[in-house]
Write an enzyme that holds these catalytic residues in place. Structure first.
Site, PDB file in Angstrom:
ATOM      1  N   ASP A  51       0.845  -1.208   0.000  1.00 12.55           N
ATOM      2  CA  ASP A  51       0.000   0.000   0.000  1.00 12.55           C
ATOM      3  C   ASP A  51       0.875   1.251   0.000  1.00 12.55           C
ATOM      4  O   ASP A  51       0.377   2.374  -0.064  1.00 12.55           O
ATOM      5  CB  ASP A  51      -0.992  -0.019   1.165  1.00 12.55           C
ATOM      6  CG  ASP A  51      -0.308   0.019   2.520  1.00 12.55           C
ATOM      7  OD1 ASP A  51       0.939  -0.061   2.582  1.00 12.55           O
ATOM      8  OD2 ASP A  51      -1.026   0.121   3.534  1.00 12.55           O
ATOM      9  N   SER A  52       2.206   1.056   0.029  1.00 17.84           N
ATOM     10  CA  SER A  52       3.129   2.181  -0.185  1.00 17.84           C
ATOM     11  C   SER A  52       2.914   2.775  -1.574  1.00 17.84           C
ATOM     12  O   SER A  52       3.390   3.885  -1.854  1.00 17.84           O
ATOM     13  CB  SER A  52       4.582   1.721  -0.020  1.00 17.84           C
ATOM     14  OG  SER A  52       4.818   0.532  -0.759  1.00 17.84           O
ATOM     15  N   ASP A  90      -1.387  -6.278  -0.358  1.00 18.93           N
ATOM     16  CA  ASP A  90      -1.451  -5.559   0.923  1.00 18.93           C
ATOM     17  C   ASP A  90      -2.884  -5.104   1.162  1.00 18.93           C
ATOM     18  O   ASP A  90      -3.437  -4.336   0.353  1.00 18.93           O
ATOM     19  CB  ASP A  90      -0.533  -4.323   0.813  1.00 18.93           C
ATOM     20  CG  ASP A  90       0.183  -4.011   2.099  1.00 18.93           C
ATOM     21  OD1 ASP A  90      -0.046  -4.717   3.105  1.00 18.93           O
ATOM     22  OD2 ASP A  90       0.979  -3.057   2.094  1.00 18.93           O
ATOM     23  N   LYS A 120      -1.181  -9.335   3.084  1.00 13.38           N
ATOM     24  CA  LYS A 120      -0.473  -8.807   4.251  1.00 13.38           C
ATOM     25  C   LYS A 120      -1.403  -7.848   4.976  1.00 13.38           C
ATOM     26  O   LYS A 120      -2.183  -7.121   4.336  1.00 13.38           O
ATOM     27  CB  LYS A 120       0.802  -8.075   3.817  1.00 13.38           C
ATOM     28  CG  LYS A 120       1.594  -7.505   5.006  1.00 13.38           C
ATOM     29  CD  LYS A 120       2.954  -7.012   4.599  1.00 13.38           C
ATOM     30  CE  LYS A 120       2.954  -5.618   4.017  1.00 13.38           C
ATOM     31  NZ  LYS A 120       2.428  -4.569   4.893  1.00 13.38           N
ATOM     32  N   GLU A 122      -1.478  -5.214   8.735  1.00 13.51           N
ATOM     33  CA  GLU A 122      -0.616  -4.594   9.744  1.00 13.51           C
ATOM     34  C   GLU A 122      -1.141  -4.833  11.161  1.00 13.51           C
ATOM     35  O   GLU A 122      -2.335  -4.663  11.419  1.00 13.51           O
ATOM     36  CB  GLU A 122      -0.524  -3.085   9.480  1.00 13.51           C
ATOM     37  CG  GLU A 122       0.190  -2.768   8.188  1.00 13.51           C
ATOM     38  CD  GLU A 122       0.449  -1.276   7.987  1.00 13.51           C
ATOM     39  OE1 GLU A 122       0.231  -0.477   8.933  1.00 13.51           O
ATOM     40  OE2 GLU A 122       0.868  -0.916   6.879  1.00 13.51           O
ATOM     41  N   GLU A 189       9.289  -3.774  10.517  1.00 12.12           N
ATOM     42  CA  GLU A 189       9.696  -2.498   9.920  1.00 12.12           C
ATOM     43  C   GLU A 189      10.242  -1.517  10.958  1.00 12.12           C
ATOM     44  O   GLU A 189       9.615  -1.285  12.008  1.00 12.12           O
ATOM     45  CB  GLU A 189       8.485  -1.866   9.200  1.00 12.12           C
ATOM     46  CG  GLU A 189       8.810  -0.520   8.570  1.00 12.12           C
ATOM     47  CD  GLU A 189       7.823  -0.050   7.521  1.00 12.12           C
ATOM     48  OE1 GLU A 189       6.848  -0.782   7.227  1.00 12.12           O
ATOM     49  OE2 GLU A 189       8.030   1.062   6.990  1.00 12.12           O
TER      50      GLU A 189
HETATM   51  O1  KIV Z   1       3.506  -1.184   1.676  1.00 11.69           O
HETATM   52  C1  KIV Z   1       4.694  -1.537   1.725  1.00 11.69           C
HETATM   53  O2  KIV Z   1       5.502  -1.263   0.829  1.00 11.69           O
HETATM   54  C2  KIV Z   1       5.127  -2.288   2.878  1.00 11.69           C
HETATM   55  C3  KIV Z   1       6.583  -2.559   3.010  1.00 11.69           C
HETATM   56  C4  KIV Z   1       7.228  -1.346   3.572  1.00 11.69           C
HETATM   57  C5  KIV Z   1       6.854  -3.741   3.833  1.00 11.69           C
HETATM   58  O3  KIV Z   1       4.336  -2.625   3.706  1.00 11.69           O
END
Ligand code: KIV
Length: 291
Positions: A51-52, A90, A120, A122, A189
């Site tokens: 989600d970055s 994510d 993934k 959080e 992280e």
């Molecule tokens: O969204 C992302 O890129 C991440 C990484 C920093 C692990 O969660």
């Protein structure tokens, strides 16, 4: 057919096998088709459509702003490109926290609509039932502890976590709880290297670090950060292997200069036409034939 095991070490077996051989795992983010191809061609072991993308691709200030539909479009593009290694989707902010049903429904969309091998999310604590529910629905889960970007509400909140004993112990406990809940992998992280090492030592599933030192089972970096594809301050843990931003600005500048000097396109960079066809067109338009 035997149902696929989606819990713990068996859920993403290629990564667990690397950990068993003590071979460092390479995870990289990607957000589009060319990025996915580059990741796979360069030999990554796993791709995360993070989600970055909120920051790197869509220009939002925090990852809380990217939506499900936006992330699904990017994830599908990456999946079209990545053929032989796992793709992790994510779950965006707001798509899983509210209830187990919501978490499972969102995770299913990443698998069914975007072809992900795992999702993934959080955090631990209140998120543990969500992790268990997604796994019970047959979808492998990657956990994420330490700095949790979805909890950061302004750009100055991206600081290391676990530098004091109480917070470090909580992060270590969270990582173990995620493993117990059945996570296939845990991402850690922005924590002190010693804390990254302690977590990797305690867990039997792969631990992938980003700003968590060199002792984790693998490393992940954001594609745009390692390629220098973007502007702005980088986190301490980023190493730039290219200057894509400067390279691209220079290329576009040179092209713009060629356009302005009529140096682009050349005659070779266009299509020709049969003289007879051109004659016919000119006659039909009642224009003189070109000499
Ligand atoms: O969204 C992302 O890129 C991440 C990484 C920093 C692990 O969660």
């Amino acid at each position: 057919m035997t149902p696929r095991t989606v819990r713990g070490e068996d859920a993403l077996p290629s990564l667990a096998a690397l950990r068993r051989r003590a071979a460092p795992i390479v995870m990289i983010t990607a957000y589009d088709f060319p990025g996915g191809r580059i990741a796979e061609l360069a030999g990554a072991d796993v791709v995360l459509v993070g989600d970055s993308a909120a920051n790197t691709v869509l220009g939002y200030a925090t990852t809380r702003e990217i939506g499900m539909e936006e992330l699904l479009i990017l994830t599908r593009a990456v999946r079209r490109a990545v053929r032989a290694i796992p793709v992790v989707g994510d779950l965006p902010f707001g798509s899983y926290e509210g209830s187990d049903e919501l978490a499972v429904a969102s995770a299913r969309r990443f698998v069914e609509e975007a072809g992900c091998d795992a999702v993934k999310l959080e955090g631990a604590g209140e998120m543990l039932p969500r992790v268990r529910a997604i796994i019970a629905a047959g979808i492998p889960v990657v956990g994420h502890v330490g700095l949790l970007p979805q909890s950061v509400t302004s750009p100055d909140g991206y600081r290391a976590r676990g530098r004091e004993a109480e917070q470090a112990l909580a992060i270590i406990a969270d990582a173990s709880a995620l493993e117990e809940a059945g996570c296939a992998v845990v991402v850690v992280e922005a924590v002190p290297s010693e804390i990254g090492a302690l977590i990797a030592e305690r867990l039997t599933v792969p631990v992938i670090g980003i700003g968590a030192g060199s002792a984790t089972d693998g490393q992940v970096l954001v594609y745009h950060d390692l390629l220098g594809y973007g502007e702005g301050r980088q986190a301490k843990f980023v190493r730039r292997y290219a200057a894509a931003h400067e390279l691209f600005v220079d290329a576009v500048q040179r092209w713009a200069a060629d356009v302005r000097s009529r140096g682009f396109p050349s005659s070779d960079e266009g299509y020709g036409i049969d003289p007879a066809a051109l004659d016919e067109i000119m006659t039909s338009l009642k224009l003189p034939r070109p000499s």
